[in-house]
Design a protein around this motif. Structure first.
Motif, short mmCIF file in Angstrom:
data_model
loop_
_atom_site.label_atom_id
_atom_site.label_comp_id
_atom_site.label_asym_id
_atom_site.label_seq_id
_atom_site.Cartn_x
_atom_site.Cartn_y
_atom_site.Cartn_z
N ARG A 1 -24.04 102.41 120.28
CA ARG A 1 -23.37 102.54 121.59
C ARG A 1 -22.42 101.27 121.54
N THR A 2 -22.48 100.09 120.81
CA THR A 2 -21.65 99.00 121.21
C THR A 2 -20.97 98.75 119.85
N TYR A 3 -20.84 99.65 119.00
CA TYR A 3 -20.31 99.49 117.77
C TYR A 3 -18.89 98.90 117.89
N SER A 4 -18.08 99.54 118.60
CA SER A 4 -16.68 99.11 118.73
C SER A 4 -16.45 97.83 119.17
N SER A 5 -17.52 97.11 119.83
CA SER A 5 -17.24 95.62 120.05
C SER A 5 -17.49 94.68 118.76
N TYR A 6 -17.99 95.16 117.68
CA TYR A 6 -18.19 94.40 116.53
C TYR A 6 -17.18 94.37 115.63
N TYR B 1 -21.81 96.53 97.19
CA TYR B 1 -21.12 96.11 98.51
C TYR B 1 -21.78 96.55 99.71
N TYR B 2 -21.81 95.45 100.52
CA TYR B 2 -22.76 95.64 101.70
C TYR B 2 -21.47 95.61 103.15
N CYS B 3 -21.65 96.35 104.15
CA CYS B 3 -20.84 96.22 105.34
C CYS B 3 -21.66 95.51 106.14
N ALA B 4 -21.29 94.67 107.10
CA ALA B 4 -22.24 94.17 108.15
C ALA B 4 -21.42 93.91 109.42
N ALA B 5 -22.08 94.06 110.58
CA ALA B 5 -21.49 94.13 111.85
C ALA B 5 -21.68 92.74 112.54
N GLN B 6 -20.39 92.03 113.10
CA GLN B 6 -20.43 90.64 113.49
C GLN B 6 -20.25 90.82 115.02
N SER B 7 -21.07 89.88 115.74
CA SER B 7 -20.73 90.11 117.13
C SER B 7 -19.59 89.28 117.72
N ASP B 8 -19.28 88.25 116.92
CA ASP B 8 -18.50 87.21 117.28
C ASP B 8 -17.27 86.71 116.04
N GLU C 1 -21.79 87.18 98.52
CA GLU C 1 -20.39 86.37 98.68
C GLU C 1 -19.69 87.30 100.04
N PHE C 2 -18.95 86.79 100.73
CA PHE C 2 -17.84 87.41 101.81
C PHE C 2 -16.63 87.83 100.95
N VAL C 3 -16.43 88.90 101.27
CA VAL C 3 -15.11 89.64 100.40
C VAL C 3 -13.98 89.72 101.48
N ALA C 4 -14.21 90.62 102.69
CA ALA C 4 -13.09 90.76 103.57
C ALA C 4 -13.68 90.82 105.09
N GLY C 5 -12.90 90.73 106.25
CA GLY C 5 -13.49 90.84 107.44
C GLY C 5 -12.45 91.54 108.23
N ILE C 6 -12.66 92.07 109.43
CA ILE C 6 -11.87 92.67 110.41
C ILE C 6 -12.31 92.55 111.83
N SER C 7 -11.45 92.24 112.81
CA SER C 7 -11.97 92.01 114.23
C SER C 7 -12.21 93.34 114.71
N TRP C 8 -12.67 93.27 115.93
CA TRP C 8 -13.23 94.44 116.60
C TRP C 8 -11.95 95.24 116.92
N SER C 9 -10.89 94.55 117.32
CA SER C 9 -9.71 95.34 117.52
C SER C 9 -8.78 95.82 116.38
N GLY C 10 -9.14 95.27 115.06
CA GLY C 10 -8.27 95.72 114.06
C GLY C 10 -7.20 94.73 113.63
N ASP C 11 -6.93 93.89 114.65
CA ASP C 11 -5.46 93.09 114.63
C ASP C 11 -5.68 91.80 113.62
N MET C 12 -6.96 91.43 113.46
CA MET C 12 -7.16 90.19 112.43
C MET C 12 -7.96 90.45 111.56
N THR C 13 -7.53 90.15 110.19
CA THR C 13 -8.42 90.28 108.90
C THR C 13 -8.23 89.04 108.17
N GLN D 1 -27.94 98.11 119.32
CA GLN D 1 -28.17 98.42 118.01
C GLN D 1 -27.13 99.05 117.31
N VAL D 2 -26.77 98.68 116.12
CA VAL D 2 -25.84 99.27 115.24
C VAL D 2 -26.19 99.67 113.92
#
Length: 120
Positions: free
Chosen positions: A27-32, A94-101, A46-58, A1-2
């Motif tokens: 508990r698993t936030y950092s993997s999202y 504006y909303y943020c959302a967690a993506q597992s993949d 509409e989608f605005v922006a996204g960032i990978s769990w590692s932060g190296d892809m946007t 749960q996040v």
């Protein structure tokens, strides 16, 4: 749960800046991966922006490229959306959302949103 909580919205003049924050817990936030979306009463979400769990892809919507920057501070469990040169058409909730993949997975968890108003 996040669990996600957005903040930083407000009223700004066209051409101004705001920084939105998305604080996550769980508990698993950092993997999202985290995405920012926006919606108005007359426009679909509409989608605005996204960032990978590692932060190296946007990734960014074409409408905000060059003006918005997404980043994450893992130590603070926070993802930011820096919005510069705001336009009246950026006004939305504006909303943020967690993506597992990242980048094509489903967004499993959503915050309640924060409202951005841009005056012309």
């Amino acid at each position: 749960q996040v669990h996600l909580v957005e903040s930083g919205g407000g009223l700004v003049q066209a051409g101004g800046s705001l920084r939105l924050s998305c604080v996550a817990s769980g508990r698993t936030y950092s993997s999202y991966a985290i995405g920012w979306f926006r919606q108005t009463p007359v426009k679909e979400r509409e989608f605005v922006a996204g960032i990978s769990w590692s932060g190296d892809m946007t990734s960014y919507a074409d409408s905000v490229k060059g003006r918005f920057t997404i980043s994450r501070d893992s130590a603070k469990n926070t993802v930011y959306l820096q919005m510069n040169n705001l336009k009246p058409e950026d006004a939305a909730r504006y909303y943020c959302a967690a993506q597992s993949d990242y980048p094509y997975g489903a967004y499993d968890y959503w915050g309640q949103g924060t409202t951005v108003t841009v005056s012309s």
